[in-house]
Write a protein that holds these residues in place. Structure first.
Motif, mmCIF file in Angstrom:
data_model
loop_
_atom_site.group_PDB
_atom_site.id
_atom_site.type_symbol
_atom_site.label_atom_id
_atom_site.label_comp_id
_atom_site.label_asym_id
_atom_site.label_seq_id
_atom_site.Cartn_x
_atom_site.Cartn_y
_atom_site.Cartn_z
ATOM 1 N N ARG A 1 0.927 -1.269 -0.020
ATOM 2 C CA ARG A 1 0.042 0.140 -0.022
ATOM 3 C C ARG A 1 0.820 1.166 0.096
ATOM 4 O O ARG A 1 1.467 1.367 0.829
ATOM 5 C CB ARG A 1 -0.895 0.030 1.228
ATOM 6 N N VAL A 2 0.487 2.231 -0.836
ATOM 7 C CA VAL A 2 1.281 3.440 -0.912
ATOM 8 C C VAL A 2 -0.098 4.563 -0.804
ATOM 9 O O VAL A 2 -0.587 4.696 -1.689
ATOM 10 C CB VAL A 2 2.090 3.326 -2.248
ATOM 11 N N LEU A 3 0.655 5.323 -0.047
ATOM 12 C CA LEU A 3 -0.229 6.901 0.185
ATOM 13 C C LEU A 3 0.606 7.994 -0.496
ATOM 14 O O LEU A 3 1.788 8.165 -0.183
ATOM 15 C CB LEU A 3 -0.499 7.087 1.749
ATOM 16 N N ILE A 4 -0.198 8.427 -1.451
ATOM 17 C CA ILE A 4 0.362 9.512 -2.240
ATOM 18 C C ILE A 4 0.122 10.827 -1.889
ATOM 19 O O ILE A 4 -1.177 11.041 -1.794
ATOM 20 C CB ILE A 4 -0.040 9.229 -3.930
ATOM 21 N N VAL A 5 0.797 11.663 -1.342
ATOM 22 C CA VAL A 5 0.340 13.072 -0.506
ATOM 23 C C VAL A 5 0.851 13.955 -1.472
ATOM 24 O O VAL A 5 2.041 14.415 -1.604
ATOM 25 C CB VAL A 5 0.798 13.149 0.542
ATOM 26 N N ASP A 6 -0.082 14.649 -2.437
ATOM 27 C CA ASP A 6 0.248 15.594 -3.212
ATOM 28 C C ASP A 6 -1.054 16.638 -3.707
ATOM 29 O O ASP A 6 -1.978 15.963 -4.000
ATOM 30 C CB ASP A 6 1.014 15.023 -4.695
ATOM 31 N N ASP A 7 -0.607 17.881 -3.773
ATOM 32 C CA ASP A 7 -1.986 18.576 -3.930
ATOM 33 C C ASP A 7 -2.072 18.977 -5.473
ATOM 34 O O ASP A 7 -3.253 19.316 -5.860
ATOM 35 C CB ASP A 7 -1.907 19.992 -3.267
ATOM 36 N N ASP A 8 -1.410 18.529 -6.119
ATOM 37 C CA ASP A 8 -1.257 18.637 -7.579
ATOM 38 C C ASP A 8 -1.906 17.314 -8.108
ATOM 39 O O ASP A 8 -1.429 16.318 -8.229
ATOM 40 C CB ASP A 8 0.026 18.842 -8.181
ATOM 41 N N ARG A 9 -3.133 17.348 -8.695
ATOM 42 C CA ARG A 9 -3.758 16.053 -8.693
ATOM 43 C C ARG A 9 -3.434 15.411 -9.907
ATOM 44 O O ARG A 9 -3.205 14.212 -10.034
ATOM 45 C CB ARG A 9 -5.417 16.519 -9.214
ATOM 46 N N SER A 10 -2.819 16.342 -11.213
ATOM 47 C CA SER A 10 -1.928 15.390 -12.201
ATOM 48 C C SER A 10 -0.677 14.698 -11.799
ATOM 49 O O SER A 10 -0.625 13.750 -12.309
ATOM 50 C CB SER A 10 -2.064 16.480 -13.342
ATOM 51 N N SER A 11 -0.249 15.319 -10.931
ATOM 52 C CA SER A 11 1.073 14.742 -10.409
ATOM 53 C C SER A 11 0.700 13.409 -9.602
ATOM 54 O O SER A 11 1.399 12.386 -9.734
ATOM 55 C CB SER A 11 2.017 15.772 -9.392
ATOM 56 N N ALA A 12 -0.440 13.766 -8.682
ATOM 57 C CA ALA A 12 -0.691 12.568 -7.815
ATOM 58 C C ALA A 12 -1.309 11.433 -8.851
ATOM 59 O O ALA A 12 -0.737 10.189 -8.736
ATOM 60 C CB ALA A 12 -1.557 13.078 -7.009
ATOM 61 N N ARG A 13 -2.017 11.536 -9.882
ATOM 62 C CA ARG A 13 -2.470 10.583 -10.763
ATOM 63 C C ARG A 13 -1.407 9.971 -11.339
ATOM 64 O O ARG A 13 -1.533 8.798 -11.699
ATOM 65 C CB ARG A 13 -3.373 11.171 -11.626
ATOM 66 N N ALA A 14 -0.253 10.558 -11.871
ATOM 67 C CA ALA A 14 0.626 10.237 -12.473
ATOM 68 C C ALA A 14 1.437 9.215 -11.847
ATOM 69 O O ALA A 14 2.009 8.111 -11.966
ATOM 70 C CB ALA A 14 1.846 11.221 -13.146
ATOM 71 N N ILE A 15 1.932 9.518 -10.648
ATOM 72 C CA ILE A 15 2.527 8.699 -9.479
ATOM 73 C C ILE A 15 1.565 7.352 -9.486
ATOM 74 O O ILE A 15 2.237 6.302 -9.232
ATOM 75 C CB ILE A 15 2.567 9.280 -8.136
ATOM 76 N N GLU B 1 -1.183 -1.104 -4.378
ATOM 77 C CA GLU B 1 -2.418 -0.637 -3.893
ATOM 78 C C GLU B 1 -2.350 1.021 -3.411
ATOM 79 O O GLU B 1 -1.479 1.201 -2.765
ATOM 80 C CB GLU B 1 -3.263 -1.277 -2.952
ATOM 81 N N THR B 2 -3.076 1.804 -4.061
ATOM 82 C CA THR B 2 -2.715 3.674 -3.764
ATOM 83 C C THR B 2 -3.882 4.199 -3.365
ATOM 84 O O THR B 2 -5.245 3.644 -3.539
ATOM 85 C CB THR B 2 -1.956 4.039 -5.134
ATOM 86 N N GLU B 3 -3.754 5.108 -2.588
ATOM 87 C CA GLU B 3 -4.611 6.162 -2.195
ATOM 88 C C GLU B 3 -4.134 7.357 -2.407
ATOM 89 O O GLU B 3 -2.711 7.492 -2.008
ATOM 90 C CB GLU B 3 -5.099 5.939 -0.812
ATOM 91 N N ILE B 4 -4.734 8.387 -2.609
ATOM 92 C CA ILE B 4 -4.320 9.781 -2.736
ATOM 93 C C ILE B 4 -4.766 10.713 -1.683
ATOM 94 O O ILE B 4 -5.905 10.713 -1.467
ATOM 95 C CB ILE B 4 -4.685 10.452 -4.148
ATOM 96 N N ALA B 5 -3.909 11.465 -1.050
ATOM 97 C CA ALA B 5 -4.394 12.503 -0.035
ATOM 98 C C ALA B 5 -4.004 13.831 -0.962
ATOM 99 O O ALA B 5 -2.993 14.060 -1.097
ATOM 100 C CB ALA B 5 -3.521 12.182 1.204
#
Length: 126
Positions: A8-22, A32-36
């Motif tokens: 599991r990886v939590l992706i913390v980024d306020d830039d939605r396109s960067s977060a989605r790319a990661i 498995e990922t989730e975005i904050a």
């Protein structure tokens, strides 16, 4: 949800396109990922999602990446979660993040293979 927190990886980024790319890159690698989208959400998701690894941008409104690192250090939350700081900020900020408790850093722009390699290495330690 995956039983193995290492995956599991939590992706913390306020830039939605960067977060989605990661997210796309890591999902292709089997994570498995989730975005904050901000530091405050990240704190709550560390508890509910229980990731093995967290990617963290430093430049965010409100509670920025440095604030997240400080908060995790104070609460001892970082002990079981590998922290990979991903940022386009200068080298000095990357060094500061390591001193604050980040396990590794990655400068933007980056190659996807380096992202996956670093996350896999941190996940093995989780």
């Amino acid at each position: 949800m995956t039983e193995n927190k290492k995956e599991r990886v939590l992706i913390v980024d306020d830039d939605r396109s960067s977060a989605r790319a990661i997210e796309r890159t890591l999902r292709r690698a089997g994570f498995e990922t989730e975005i904050a989208m901000d530091g405050f959400s990240a704190g709550a998701m560390l508890q509910s999602f229980a990731p093995g690894v967290m990617t963290l941008d430093l430049m965010m409104p409100g509670l920025n990446g440095h604030g997240v690192l400080q908060s995790m250090s104070e609460k001892k939350q970082a002990s079981n979660t590998g922290i990979l700081v991903i940022t386009g900020m200068p080298e000095e900020s990357l060094r500061e993040a390591l001193l604050q408790g980040a396990d590794d850093v990655l400068s933007k722009p980056y190659e996807n293979e380096f992202l996956v390699e670093k996350v896999k290495r941190l996940a093995r330690r989780a």
